[in-house]
Design an enzyme around this catalytic site. Structure first.
Site, PDB file in Angstrom:
ATOM      1  CE1 TYR A   1      -3.653   2.517   0.922  1.00 17.48           C
ATOM      2  CE2 TYR A   1      -1.869   3.695   1.931  1.00 17.48           C
ATOM      3  CZ  TYR A   1      -3.304   3.497   1.494  1.00 17.48           C
ATOM      4  OH  TYR A   1      -3.969   4.601   1.501  1.00 17.48           O
TER       5      TYR A   1
ATOM      6  CD  GLU B   1      -6.008   4.521  -1.568  1.00 16.87           C
ATOM      7  OE1 GLU B   1      -6.040   4.781  -0.223  1.00 16.87           O
ATOM      8  OE2 GLU B   1      -6.717   4.018  -2.211  1.00 16.87           O
TER       9      GLU B   1
END
Ligand code: GDP
Ligand code: MN
Length: 387
Positions: free
Chosen positions: A107, A195
């Site tokens: 992530y 992101e």
């Protein structure tokens, strides 16, 4: 402003972040044609929401025929994910993308850091669809590295992030390159979030962004026509789209008291005081300092079109914005659309007497309030009492 995954990946690609090849399709036939180029591919619903994988919006296809069948089922469906609410979101486009074989999922995000008034890189070695659960159950597995917006991103910060992810050697510089691209994109395009989840490490040892999400600061759109062109109003709440046409600062919330306020600070204070008296605001709405009767009318229309709204609280401190203009707007809105819920009005400031007279003379059933607290108390009562 939000954009789709395929648009986010195009942008990231332009900033040097490795992304798998992909093509957008609006019909099963287009998906079939696109899939021919890839062999094994992934068909992905393009909606402004995460959690698509778990909701059935991300499917692997072994052949172009299979990609066509998946696209056929996906296009036109309402995809329900954890983030969409039970009504889901209609799928109008799918992304057909080269299937990547990831060994590990990371992530990566760049976000605004309120604490340091800068940026923050947020990473985890446990990326993928379980990231929210990880953040809740093992917050120590999410690593945050602040980045100064003045000094920019230093290579050693990249090393620190790489260490947190357990990446060494060539992967460390690849990761630093990706982070540099994300931060440059963030700053150049006035983003509020960049992101990548997941970033995968492929069997060939390459880092690849399989999914991306980018949000933009609406205040920056004026200077980025290329970004503004990516807007898909079909994905937005029609009330928010309408508000933006009238340049109203409107954000829908979950409560039942509609608010119409001038000035962002007063709007925040209004939401706070509603909550203090046990209520919940249905929205944030700042009509700004230059509201015309037309814009005030539009604001009322938006509030009244929301079935959640059980009472409207108008809180105006007239300065540049004059109370009589607001009063005229209220009366005009009531005439054209009809006031279907109790209306609580607190007016103060420039031309307040004229404003009150206009309301009185209109014969409208207005519940007037002495001050903010009085208005909030009355609004909570009118909406059915404290929640
Ligand atoms: P999200 O659920 O909306 O975040 O959608 P994602 O694009 O992140 O897809 C969900 C999950 O599907 C990812 O976390 C991956 O595990 C998996 N996935 C997506 N694309 C691929 C791919 O090309 N290959 C493989 N093996 N898995 C993928
Ligand atoms: Mn994802």
């Amino acid at each position: 402003m939000k954009i789709h995954e395929y648009q986010a990946k195009e942008l990231l690609g332009a900033y040097g972040v490795p992304v798998p090849g992909g093509q957008i399709a609006e019909t099963p036939e287009e998906a079939y044609e696109a899939a021919k180029a890839y062999g094994r591919c992934v068909v992905k619903a393009q909606i402004h929401s995460g959690g698509r994988g778990k909701g059935g919006g991300v499917k692997l296809a072994a052949t172009p025929e299979e990609a066509r069948a998946i696209a056929e089922a996906m296009l036109g469906m309402r995809l329900v994910t954890k983030q969409t609410g039970p009504e889901g979101k209609p799928v109008r486009k799918v992304l057909v993308t080269e299937a990547a074989e990831g060994e590990k999922e990371y992530y990566l995000a760049v976000a605004v850091d309120n604490e340091t008034a800068g940026l923050v890189i947020i990473v985890s070695a446990e990326g993928g669809t379980e990231i929210e659960e990880t953040a809740a159950s093992h917050p120590e597995r999410i690593v945050r590295v602040p980045v100064s917006v003045y000094e920019g991103f230093h290579a050693y910060e990249g090393l620190e992030v790489a260490r947190a992810l357990g990446l060494t050697g060539a992967l460390r510089s690849a990761l630093t390159g990706i982070l540099q691209g994300m931060i440059r994109l963030f700053l150049e395009k006035d983003c509020s979030l960049v992101e990548i989840n997941p970033l995968v490490l492929t069997a060939e040892g390459q880092l690849l962004a399989l999914d991306a999400k980018i949000n933009f600061d609406n205040n920056g759109l004026l200077r980025h026509s290329d970004v503004a062109a990516l807007r898909d109003t079909g994905e937005e709440d029609p009330k928010e789209v309408r508000a933006s046409e009238y340049d109203l600062n409107y954000i829908r919330l979950n409560g039942n008291i509609g608010c119409l306020v001038n000035g962002a600070g007063l709007a925040m204070a209004t939401m706070d005081i509603i909550q203090k008296f046990g209520g919940e605001p249905a929205n944030f709405l700042d009509v700004g300092g230059s509201a015309t009767t037309e814009r005030v009318t539009a604001a009322f229309e938006i509030l009244l079109s929301d079935p959640q709204v059980k009472a409207i609280m108008v809180n105006i401190f007239g300065g540049i914005m004059k109370c009589d203009i607001i009063a005229e707007g209220i009366v005009a809105a009531a005439r054209t659309i009809g006031m279907t819920v109790p209306l609580i009005v607190r007016l103060e400031g420039t031309n307040v007497e004229r404003g009150r007279e206009i309301l009185k003379a209109s014969g409208l059933a207005v519940i007037s309030a002495e001050d903010m607290a009085d208005a909030a108390r009355k609004a909570v009562n009118a909406a059915g009492g404290a929640l």
